[in-house]
Design an enzyme around this catalytic site. Structure first.
Site, PDB file in Angstrom:
ATOM      1  N   HIS A   1      67.457  74.584  88.442  1.00 46.47           N
ATOM      2  CA  HIS A   1      67.612  74.878  89.856  1.00 46.47           C
ATOM      3  C   HIS A   1      66.855  76.176  90.153  1.00 46.47           C
ATOM      4  CE1 HIS A   1      69.762  74.490  93.689  1.00 46.47           C
ATOM      5  NE2 HIS A   1      69.800  75.811  93.698  1.00 46.47           N
TER       6      HIS A   1
ATOM      7  N   ASP B   1      68.986  71.076  86.410  1.00 47.27           N
ATOM      8  CA  ASP B   1      69.829  71.654  87.458  1.00 47.27           C
ATOM      9  C   ASP B   1      71.300  71.380  87.148  1.00 47.27           C
ATOM     10  OD1 ASP B   1      71.156  72.263  89.935  1.00 47.27           O
ATOM     11  OD2 ASP B   1      69.267  71.921  90.999  1.00 47.27           O
TER      12      ASP B   1
ATOM     13  N   CYS C   1      67.096  75.306  97.907  1.00 48.85           N
ATOM     14  CA  CYS C   1      68.518  75.380  97.562  1.00 48.85           C
ATOM     15  C   CYS C   1      69.360  75.050  98.800  1.00 48.85           C
ATOM     16  CB  CYS C   1      68.817  76.762  96.986  1.00 48.85           C
ATOM     17  SG  CYS C   1      70.501  76.994  96.400  1.00 48.85           S
TER      18      CYS C   1
END
Length: 282
Positions: free
Chosen positions: A250, A217, A169
């Site tokens: 994500h 995502d 991330c």
């Protein structure tokens, strides 16, 4: 637990906290703001490993704390810098370090947000978390990465020419930048790191990066992934590539979160290790 700041051991001036305080620098548990009660996180035992806290000189009034996991086996080991998500250093990041250490790596996770003096993983308010994260500017973080790889090179248990970086991330973007400007990094693996800021800089890559992304995502679109692939091709960066997992969200590697996707996480991990080994980090 030892807390080393130099290869031959620590000197009193290396510490700005007590040894007892250094042992408790990192949060015990998973990030409160993202933990899923239904999760079954992977737990990697520390048998056969040395677990320690390093305090890395970085030019700041207080040194950079870092969680270190490494094999007990003597010798010069390849090393991986693990760049965390927005939640700081908590049990997931520490476990990732132990997974690398079990494979023969020295794994180190610097606490890039330590200057704020906040126990970041304990926060449940995302607004508060992002306010802390925003204080860690790219320039500051990139400097901390350079300090960490410099520290690694000085350790007697590290093979100095075999240093890689991976990140998740927020930490994924750190990986892309490190591959552009840290001469000690030989390869990188970026897990769903933001691409918009690095697409225009693809030609600056000095070492190959493997990007691992989720097709679902909400913050990084498949078009961003395609744009980065095109930028890499245009720049002639044949050693770098991006993998898109169509059914993954994500955070698909984060096994303590509801976004965890076991198939994508396992495949990504296999690809990550292969990428490091193919590029001399292993």
């Amino acid at each position: 637990m030892e807390h080393l700041t130099r290869p031959e051991g620590s000197a009193p001036e290396d510490f700005h906290v007590t040894r007892r305080g250094a042992a408790g620098l990192f949060f015990a548990g998973y990030a409160v703001a993202a933990f899923s009660a239904e999760a079954a996180p992977i737990t990697t035992p520390d048998d056969g490993l040395i677990i320690e806290t390093a305090l890395i000189p970085n030019g700041a009034p207080n040194p950079l704390p870092a969680y270190v996991a490494r094999p007990k086996t003597p010798g010069h080991h390849p090393a991986i810098l693990v760049a965390n998500e927005i939640f700081g250093i908590h049990d997931y990041i520490k476990d990732v370090c132990r997974r690398f250490a079990k494979l023969g790596y020295v794994a180190i996770a610097p606490d890039f947000f330590y200057r704020a003096g906040v126990n970041l993983p304990a926060l449940s308010d995302r607004t508060q978390i992002m306010a802390v994260v925003a204080q860690a500017t790219p320039t500051q973080v990139d400097s901390d990465v350079l300090a960490t790889t410099s520290w690694l090179k000085a350790q007697t248990f590290v093979a100095p020419a075999k240093i890689g970086i991976t990140g998740f991330c927020w930490g994924g973007a750190v990986v892309w930048r490190a591959a552009m400007q840290d001469p000690d990094v030989k390869a990188g693996v970026a897990w769903y790191g933001q691409l918009k800021g690095v697409i225009p800089r693809a030609a600056e890559l000095k070492v190959p990066v493997l990007g691992l992304y989720g097709g679902l995502d909400q913050g990084i679109s498949p078009s961003d992934v395609e744009a980065m692939r095109a930028a890499l091709k245009a720049a002639g960066k044949t050693g770098s590539d991006l993998i898109l997992y169509p059914d993954a969200q994500h955070g698909f590697h984060a096994d303590y979160r509801s976004s965890y996707n076991e198939a994508a996480a396992k495949d990504g991990w296999t690809r990550a290790i292969a990428h490091f080994k193919a590029n001399g980090v292993g």
